[in-house]
Structure formats: structure tokens, C-alpha cells
Write a protein that holds these residues in place. Structure first.
Motif, PDB file in Angstrom:
ATOM      1  N   ALA A 229       0.829  -1.197   0.000  1.00 50.90           N
ATOM      2  CA  ALA A 229       0.000   0.000   0.000  1.00 50.90           C
ATOM      3  C   ALA A 229       0.868   1.253   0.000  1.00 50.90           C
ATOM      4  O   ALA A 229       1.922   1.299   0.637  1.00 50.90           O
ATOM      5  CB  ALA A 229      -0.919   0.004   1.207  1.00 50.90           C
TER       6      ALA A 229
ATOM      7  N   LEU B 194      -5.306  -0.740   5.305  1.00 51.37           N
ATOM      8  CA  LEU B 194      -4.475  -1.089   4.142  1.00 51.37           C
ATOM      9  C   LEU B 194      -3.125  -1.678   4.532  1.00 51.37           C
ATOM     10  O   LEU B 194      -2.323  -2.025   3.661  1.00 51.37           O
ATOM     11  CB  LEU B 194      -4.244   0.162   3.291  1.00 51.37           C
TER      12      LEU B 194
ATOM     13  N   ASP C 204      -2.790   5.376  -1.905  1.00 49.81           N
ATOM     14  CA  ASP C 204      -3.899   4.484  -1.547  1.00 49.81           C
ATOM     15  C   ASP C 204      -4.575   4.962  -0.261  1.00 49.81           C
ATOM     16  O   ASP C 204      -5.809   4.970  -0.156  1.00 49.81           O
ATOM     17  CB  ASP C 204      -3.387   3.057  -1.349  1.00 49.81           C
TER      18      ASP C 204
ATOM     19  N   TYR D 191      -0.663  -0.064   5.780  1.00 51.52           N
ATOM     20  CA  TYR D 191       0.307   0.873   5.219  1.00 51.52           C
ATOM     21  C   TYR D 191       1.346   1.266   6.263  1.00 51.52           C
ATOM     22  O   TYR D 191       1.007   1.552   7.419  1.00 51.52           O
ATOM     23  CB  TYR D 191      -0.406   2.136   4.731  1.00 51.52           C
TER      24      TYR D 191
ATOM     25  N   LYS E  36      -6.687   8.131  -0.913  1.00 51.80           N
ATOM     26  CA  LYS E  36      -7.962   7.854  -1.582  1.00 51.80           C
ATOM     27  C   LYS E  36      -8.974   7.291  -0.602  1.00 51.80           C
ATOM     28  O   LYS E  36     -10.138   7.720  -0.578  1.00 51.80           O
ATOM     29  CB  LYS E  36      -7.739   6.865  -2.719  1.00 51.80           C
TER      30      LYS E  36
END
Length: 337
Positions: free
Chosen positions: A14, A56, A18, A58, A21
Motif C-alpha cells: 500500500a 491497508l 492508496d 500501510y 484515496k
């Protein structure tokens, strides 16, 4: 099943885009959240960004961040001897304080080898660490001649100023003086010393404190035996003292490990502690609680040392070039109290 596992392994990591968004914000806002600025982000927005990042999986790219900001948020620590309980304790504290400040720590064990130390410094510089902490096996003169401009260096156990670096140390002179004085107060006419370095190194503050205690009491100084800051070194040095024809009355050991070796030698030779030979050690590691008898020791303040060292690395303009920290005498059973 194999195909699914392969897809999982190849799943794209990720990105900041990403997260932006999913959280319905700009990539700049994501950057502000994870870099704590330079612009403030509303608490609700920050929460939304972090929840998106969590969904995600991340994680900010440390290499990209280092290129962007000039800081890697990583500190390098060169450990002289990972088997030493004091080293383990102080560097555990160092990691705790660093993580609290948002930094990761990379450890390098050099086993007191100057060449390996130099090699490790080069490797840490290549990793672009923000600072390097080390208790160097090199002499003060060698340190003064070293090229220290390539990173921020913080020297541990170094009571003197080193150009282009910061130093943090326990007060070795006061520790040697207090430990030896305490043994002299038990009416011992002289105190022998176990010391890791060369006995000829009379410039070491621990030796100077030990010697000053004898001078203050108008007593001849005892003997110094090199014990290499190891259990085996303490064991062999103490056997040498016992077999010299003049068994020791009292011993100041320059480290808990040397004191543990001394205890074994004394037990093997049937000498009682503290009735026949009294001991005070230096370090105050947890191991000193589990010897027999328990060691009276000069206890170093590892938490304060770590805090001062991190401050020296991250806020160099706010701290002096040399920070000296007092050790405390912890009285247990080995001294005869």
C-alpha cells in the motif's frame, strides 16, 4: 492453494496515495499525519487517515522519508560486548527511550574489536543513521584523531570531551573513591583492585578514585590486577592475588562480571566473604542480586544515562558536550556491613 499463496506474496504494498484515496484526503495530508507536520491536521482527519492506513496495512517508507527529510529516524548502537549484563541493560534502556521518541535502533556487536568497530561505523554511515552511540575500545587519543564529522556521535563511558562529538559517562572518579572508602571504613588497611584495562593506565578515573581513597586515609594503595571486565578475568586475577603470598583483605572490582569471577575464586579457595575478603563491585546489574553473597555495588543509573545520551543525539544544542552522571552505593552483604 499454491496460486493463492503466490498472489499473497506478490500483493502490492500500500502506498501513500492508496491511503489518501481511502481517507478522502490529499497525499500531503497523509504525509503531515505520519511526519507530525510541518502543517497541523485536524484530529478527526488524522484519525481517519490512521484508520485507513491500518486497513491497508500501510507503513511509511523509511528510505523515502530519509531522502525527503534528511532524517532516517534510525539510530545506530555499537555494542562492545553483548554478553556483558551492563551492556544489555544500558542498551535496552537506550532502545526504550529511542522508541518513545519515534526512533528505531540498529545494534552492532563488535566484541571489543577495534577493526570490527570501524567496520560497523562504516556500515551504519551507509545506512544513513541519524546518530551513532558507542562505547569505544579505542583510546582517547585515537578518538580525538578520528573523523567524526560524517554523523552525530555520542560516546558512552567517556568522561572527557571529544571534538565533534558528545560524551555521556558515569562519574568514575567518585565511584572508585566511594567504593574504596567504604571498604577502608571497614578497617581494611588496603584495597586491591580488579580493573578491565591495563594497570598502567593511571589516567583512568576509577583508578584515580581508588588511589585517592587510600591517600585520604593515609594508607598505601593496594595492588591492581588486570581482569579484562570479564568473569574469567576476575577469577584468574583473584587467584593471582590469593597465591601471591599476601591474600587480599578487600577487593574493589571494576565491574560486576569481574566481581563474580572473584567470588568463584574465593569460594574455591575456602575464603569467606566478607569475613576473610570483602568485595564492592561497580555496575549494579541485576546479576549482582543473585550472587552469593549478594554484591555491594556502585550502581550506575542506566535510565538517566540512556536519557542523557538520546538528548545528546537529538538535541545537541541543548546539552553540554560532556554529561557526568553519579552512581549510588548500594549496600548488600559482600562488603561486611
Amino acid at each position: 492453494m499454491a496460486a493463492n499463496n503466490k498472489k499473497l506474496r506478490q500483493r502490492r504494498r500500500a502506498t501513500r496515495t492508496d491511503v489518501a484515496k481511502l481517507a478522502n484526503v490529499s497525499t500531503a495530508v497523509v504525509s503531515y499525519v505520519f511526519n507530525n507536520g510541518p502543517r497541523a491536521v485536524a484530529p478527526d482527519t488524522s484519525k481517519r487517515v490512521r484508520e485507513a492506513a491500518k486497513l491497508l496495512n500501510y507503513h511509511p517508507n523509511p528510505t523515502a522519508r530519509a531522502l525527503r527529510t534528511g532524517y532516517s529516524k534510525m539510530l545506530g548502537v555499537i555494542v562492545p560486548d553483548s554478553s556483558n549484563p551492563f551492556s544489555a541493560g544500558i542498551y535496552d534502556e537506550l532502545q526504550t527511550v529511542a522508541m518513545r521518541r519515534g526512533y528505531s535502533v540498529l545494534f552492532m556487536n563488535v566484541r571489543s574489536d577495534p577493526e570490527l568497530e570501524e567496520q560497523s561505523i562504516r556500515q551504519l554511515l551507509e545506512r544513513n543513521v541519524d546518530a551513532i552511540f558507542l562505547s569505544s575500545s579505542r583510546s582517547y587519543t585515537q578518538l580525538s584523531m578520528a573523523h567524526l564529522e560524517e554523523s552525530r556521535f555520542v560516546f558512552m563511558d567517556q568522561p572527557h570531551r571529544v571534538a565533534n562529538a558528545k560524551s555521556v559517562s558515569t562519574d568514575f572518579f567518585h565511584s572508585g573513591l566511594t567504593a574504596t572508602q567504604h571498604l577502608i571504613e571497614h578497617r581494611h588497611c588496603s584495597v586491591d583492585m580488579l580493573f578491565g584495562g591495563s594497570p598502567d593506565n593511571r589516567g583512568d578515573a576509577r583508578i584515580q578514585g581508588w588511589y585517592a581513597a587510600h591517600q585520604n586515609a593515609n594508607l598505601p594503595a593496594g595492588r591492581i590486577r588486570q581482569a579484562f571486565f570479564t568473569r574469567e578475568g576476575g577469577y584468574r586475577a583473584t587467584l593471582d592475588l590469593i597465591d601471591s603470598g599476601k591474600p587480599p583483605q578487600a577487593i574493589f572490582a571494576g565491574s560486576d562480571m569481574e566481581a563474580m569471577g572473584a567470588l568463584r575464586a574465593l569460594h574455591e579457595r575456602g575464603l569467606r566473604i566478607p569475613e576473610d575478603v570483602a568485595i564492592v563491585s561497580f555496575d549494579g546489574t541485576v546479576d549482582s542480586l543473585y550472587t552469593w553473597p549478594q554484591l555491594t555495588t556502585m550502581q550506575q543509573d542506566t535510565a538517566k544515562i540512556a536519557s542523557c545520551a538520546i538528548n545528546a543525539a537529538l538535541e545537541p544544542d541543548q546539552v553540554p558536550d560532556v554529561q557526568i552522571i553519579k552512581a549510588d552505593l548500594v549496600i548488600r552483604h559482600s562488603c561486611g556491613c
